[in-house]
Design an enzyme around this catalytic site. Structure first.
Site, PDB file in Angstrom:
ATOM      1  N   LYS A 162       1.213  -1.141   0.104  1.00  0.00           N
ATOM      2  CA  LYS A 162       0.162  -0.270   0.331  1.00  0.00           C
ATOM      3  C   LYS A 162       1.009   0.948  -0.077  1.00  0.00           C
ATOM      4  O   LYS A 162       0.886   2.491  -0.566  1.00  0.00           O
ATOM      5  CB  LYS A 162      -1.158  -0.160   1.284  1.00  0.00           C
ATOM      6  CG  LYS A 162      -1.991  -0.982   1.141  1.00  0.00           C
ATOM      7  CD  LYS A 162      -2.574  -0.799   2.366  1.00  0.00           C
ATOM      8  CE  LYS A 162      -2.168  -1.354   3.696  1.00  0.00           C
ATOM      9  NZ  LYS A 162      -1.229  -3.145   3.562  1.00  0.00           N
ATOM     10  N   THR A 163       1.689   1.129   0.588  1.00  0.00           N
ATOM     11  CA  THR A 163       2.328   2.533   0.863  1.00  0.00           C
ATOM     12  C   THR A 163       3.551   2.739  -1.021  1.00  0.00           C
ATOM     13  O   THR A 163       3.722   4.084  -1.180  1.00  0.00           O
ATOM     14  CB  THR A 163       3.170   2.156   2.331  1.00  0.00           C
ATOM     15  OG1 THR A 163       3.005   2.122   3.461  1.00  0.00           O
ATOM     16  CG2 THR A 163       4.648   3.241   2.370  1.00  0.00           C
TER      17      THR A 163
ATOM     18  N   ASP B 128      -0.977   6.556   6.379  1.00  0.00           N
ATOM     19  CA  ASP B 128      -1.053   4.793   6.841  1.00  0.00           C
ATOM     20  C   ASP B 128      -1.724   4.970   7.832  1.00  0.00           C
ATOM     21  O   ASP B 128      -1.520   5.717   8.871  1.00  0.00           O
ATOM     22  CB  ASP B 128       0.181   4.076   6.852  1.00  0.00           C
ATOM     23  CG  ASP B 128       0.695   3.663   6.765  1.00  0.00           C
ATOM     24  OD1 ASP B 128      -0.640   2.026   6.846  1.00  0.00           O
ATOM     25  OD2 ASP B 128       1.738   2.650   6.852  1.00  0.00           O
TER      26      ASP B 128
ATOM     27  N   THR C 146      -5.216  -1.398   7.000  1.00  0.00           N
ATOM     28  CA  THR C 146      -5.385  -3.313   7.587  1.00  0.00           C
ATOM     29  C   THR C 146      -6.615  -3.415   7.211  1.00  0.00           C
ATOM     30  O   THR C 146      -7.181  -4.505   7.498  1.00  0.00           O
ATOM     31  CB  THR C 146      -4.828  -4.007   8.439  1.00  0.00           C
ATOM     32  OG1 THR C 146      -4.925  -3.215   9.516  1.00  0.00           O
ATOM     33  CG2 THR C 146      -3.522  -3.843   7.641  1.00  0.00           C
TER      34      THR C 146
ATOM     35  N   ARG D 135       6.482  -8.594   1.606  1.00  0.00           N
ATOM     36  CA  ARG D 135       7.683  -7.865   3.234  1.00  0.00           C
ATOM     37  C   ARG D 135       7.976  -9.354   3.218  1.00  0.00           C
ATOM     38  O   ARG D 135       8.956  -9.389   3.494  1.00  0.00           O
ATOM     39  CB  ARG D 135       6.993  -7.075   3.259  1.00  0.00           C
ATOM     40  CG  ARG D 135       7.161  -7.096   4.610  1.00  0.00           C
ATOM     41  CD  ARG D 135       7.080  -6.070   5.863  1.00  0.00           C
ATOM     42  NE  ARG D 135       6.330  -4.459   5.647  1.00  0.00           N
ATOM     43  CZ  ARG D 135       5.598  -3.602   5.524  1.00  0.00           C
ATOM     44  NH1 ARG D 135       4.364  -4.256   5.692  1.00  0.00           N
ATOM     45  NH2 ARG D 135       5.264  -2.454   5.077  1.00  0.00           N
TER      46      ARG D 135
HETATM   47  P1  ADP Z   1       2.082  -1.978   3.272  1.00  0.00           P
HETATM   48  O1  ADP Z   1       2.167  -0.512   3.407  1.00  0.00           O
HETATM   49  O2  ADP Z   1       1.074  -2.727   2.834  1.00  0.00           O
HETATM   50  O3  ADP Z   1       2.301  -2.335   4.630  1.00  0.00           O
HETATM   51  P2  ADP Z   1       4.646  -1.439   1.646  1.00  0.00           P
HETATM   52  O4  ADP Z   1       4.598  -1.014   0.536  1.00  0.00           O
HETATM   53  O5  ADP Z   1       5.404  -1.176   2.720  1.00  0.00           O
HETATM   54  O6  ADP Z   1       2.760  -2.798   2.540  1.00  0.00           O
HETATM   55  O7  ADP Z   1       5.738  -3.032   1.050  1.00  0.00           O
HETATM   56  C1  ADP Z   1       6.544  -3.893   2.448  1.00  0.00           C
HETATM   57  C2  ADP Z   1       7.325  -4.140   1.165  1.00  0.00           C
HETATM   58  O8  ADP Z   1       7.240  -4.916  -0.187  1.00  0.00           O
HETATM   59  C3  ADP Z   1       7.994  -3.644   0.835  1.00  0.00           C
HETATM   60  O9  ADP Z   1       9.539  -3.565   1.007  1.00  0.00           O
HETATM   61  C4  ADP Z   1       8.014  -3.291  -0.989  1.00  0.00           C
HETATM   62  O10 ADP Z   1       9.386  -3.010  -1.394  1.00  0.00           O
HETATM   63  C5  ADP Z   1       7.879  -4.693  -0.971  1.00  0.00           C
HETATM   64  N1  ADP Z   1       6.602  -4.792  -1.815  1.00  0.00           N
HETATM   65  C6  ADP Z   1       5.330  -4.603  -1.948  1.00  0.00           C
HETATM   66  N2  ADP Z   1       4.895  -4.755  -3.444  1.00  0.00           N
HETATM   67  C7  ADP Z   1       5.571  -4.861  -4.245  1.00  0.00           C
HETATM   68  C8  ADP Z   1       5.249  -5.323  -5.076  1.00  0.00           C
HETATM   69  N3  ADP Z   1       4.648  -5.124  -5.584  1.00  0.00           N
HETATM   70  N4  ADP Z   1       6.661  -5.859  -6.161  1.00  0.00           N
HETATM   71  C9  ADP Z   1       7.630  -5.778  -5.384  1.00  0.00           C
HETATM   72  N5  ADP Z   1       7.669  -5.310  -4.256  1.00  0.00           N
HETATM   73  C10 ADP Z   1       6.654  -4.519  -3.596  1.00  0.00           C
END
Ligand code: ADP
Length: 357
Positions: free
Chosen positions: A81-82, A126, A175, A234
Site C-alpha cells: 500500500k505504501t 498510513d 488494514t 514483505r
Molecule cells: P504495506 O504498506 O501494504 O504494509 P509496503 O508498501 O510497505 O506494504 O510493502 C512492503 C514491502 O514489500 C516493501 O519493501 C516493498 O518493496 C515490497 N513490495 C510491496 N509490493 C510489491 C510489489 N508489487 N512488487 C515488489 N515489491 C513489493
C-alpha cells in the site's frame, strides 16, 4: 471512548518471521536498498486490477490537469500500500508527504501538516482508521473543498476560523476498512483493495529482490520462498534474506529449492507457508472447539492472543488459503484446514521434534 482521543495502539505480534507487519529487519532492508520498493506502475508486480484502475485515474487527472480524487488503499499488511502511494506520487510528478494516523493526535497537528502541503501534492496517511473523530472532522472540509475549519479558544470566546489550503490528494491506507467511519470513507472517490499475491507474482518479486541484493537464486529456490511467503511481498523479501544468510553459512553460493525448503522448515514455516501460531490456531479450533464455530473472543483467550492481531494478521491468510471460514457464529475449520492439521500432527508423531515447538 472519549471523542478527542487517538484510537488506542493495538498490540500486533511481530516476532514471527512470516508476519506481514513491518519490523526493524524490514526497515533495515529498505534503508540498505531503497530500490527494493518499485518506483513505477510497470515495476510493480501483481495487483493487476488495482494497478489498471489507478493508471486510468492518474492518466485522466493528468490529461484534465485536475487534482486526482482521494484514494483509499486497503488490505492486509505488507502487500504494497505504501509502495503504491509513492508510485501514485511519482506517476503524477507530485511531492508525497507521509504520516501515520496515530501520529496525528490533535486537530492542530493535522492543520500543521495540511498547511505545509504544496499545490498538487499527495498526503499519505498510513493506518488512517486510527484517526480520532476530532481530527477526522477537520479532514472532511479539507478533503471536500480544500478548506480548514479550526475552532480557536474555548467556551463563549471560541470562534471558527476558515483558511484555504493547497489542493491535494489524500491517499489513505488501512488494514481495517470496517473501522473507518462512514463520513470519512465516503470522501474517498477511489477505493481499491489489495489482494494476497499468487505464487507466480511472488516468484517474480523474489527474483527481483535477489537481483537487487546480489543474491544468486535458482528458479526453484525463488518459487519455494514465494509459496511460503503468505502471499505477501514483505514476507518474501524477509525470507529471501534469511535463507540467503543460511546459504552463505552453509558454504553454498546459490539458493536452490532443497536448501530453501530445509531452512524454512527449520524456521518453523511449513510447506503451506504456515508458522507455529497459524498451526496452533488450526489445532485449537480442531481439538478444543471440535472444528468450530468458535467466537473470536473465546479463540483469542484460548490462544492468549490479542483479538485485533488474530483478525488482522493471522486470519486473513488462513481464510485466503481456505483453511478457516469466518461465519456469523464464529470461526470454522474447513475440510482442508482439518486435513492440514491432521497431516502435521501425524508427522509430529512419527518424528522426535514437534513442528509446534
Ligand atoms: P504495506 O504498506 O501494504 O504494509 P509496503 O508498501 O510497505 O506494504 O510493502 C512492503 C514491502 O514489500 C516493501 O519493501 C516493498 O518493496 C515490497 N513490495 C510491496 N509490493 C510489491 C510489489 N508489487 N512488487 C515488489 N515489491 C513489493
Amino acid at each position: 471512548m472519549e471523542k478527542n482521543t487517538v484510537k488506542p495502539e493495538r498490540r500486533v505480534t511481530v516476532d514471527r518471521v512470516v508476519a506481514g507487519v513491518k519490523v526493524e529487519e524490514d526497515q533495515h532492508l529498505e534503508t540498505q536498498r531503497p530500490e527494493i520498493r518499485p518506483l513505477s506502475f510497470d515495476d510493480y508486480t501483481g495487483q493487476t486490477n488495482v494497478k489498471e484502475n489507478l493508471k486510468v485515474y492518474v492518466n485522466s487527472a493528468k490529461k484534465r490537469v485536475a487534482q486526482l480524487d482521494h484514494v483509499i488503499l486497503h488490505g492486509p499488511p505488507g502487500l504494497g500500500k505504501t509502495t503504491m502511494a509513492r508510485i501514485i506520487g511519482a506517476e503524477l510528478n507530485a511531492l508525497v508527504f507521509e504520516t501515520r494516523g496515530p501520529s496525528i493526535e490533535r486537530p492542530g497537528d493535522l492543520a500543521g501538516i495540511l498547511n505545509q502541503l504544496t499545490p498538487g501534492s499527495i498526503l499519505f496517511i498510513d493506518e488512517v482508521h486510527r484517526l480520532s473523530i476530532k481530527v477526522e472532522e477537520v479532514l472532511y472540509s479539507a478533503m471536500e473543498d480544500f478548506h480548514l475549519d479550526i475552532i480557536v479558544g474555548q467556551g463563549p470566546a471560541a470562534r471558527a476560523i476558515r483558511t484555504s489550503i493547497a489542493p491535494f490528494t489524500l491517499v489513505g491506507a488501512t488494514t481495517r476498512l470496517s473501522l473507518l467511519s462512514k463520513p470519512l470513507l465516503d470522501r474517498f472517490g477511489i477505493q481499491e483493495r489489495l489482494e494476497f499475491y499468487d505464487d507466480d507474482a511472488l516468484t517474480t518479486i523474489v527474483k527481483r529482490a535477489a537481483d537487487i541484493f546480489g543474491i544468486s537464486i535458482s528458479e526453484g529456490g525463488a518459487r519455494e520462498i514465494a509459496t511460503r511467503s503468505r502471499g505477501t511481498p514483505r514476507v518474501a523479501n524477509r525470507l529471501l534474506k534469511r535463507v540467503w544468510d543460511f546459504t552463505i553459512g552453509a558454504g553454498q553460493s546459490t539458493v536452490d529449492k532443497e536448501h530453501a525448503d530445509r531452512v524454512l522448515l527449520r524456521q518453523g514455516i511449513d510447506r503451506m507457508g504456515l508458522d507455529r501460531i497459524d498451526r496452533e490456531i488450526l489445532r485449537v479450533v480442531s481439538e478444543q472447539y471440535d472444528g468450530g464455530p468458535v467466537g473470536i473472543e473465546a479463540l483469542a483467550a484460548t490462544l492468549n492472543e490479542d483479538r485485533a492481531t488474530l483478525e488482522e494478521v493471522y486470519e486473513p491468510y488462513l481464510v485466503f488459503k481456505g483453511f478457516l471460514n469466518r461465519g456469523p457464529r464464529g470461526r470454522v475449520l474447513t475440510a482442508s484446514g482439518q486435513a492440514h492439521i491432521d497431516a502435521v500432527l501425524q508427522r509430529d508423531k512419527k518424528r522426535d521434534g514437534s513442528i509446534f515447538s
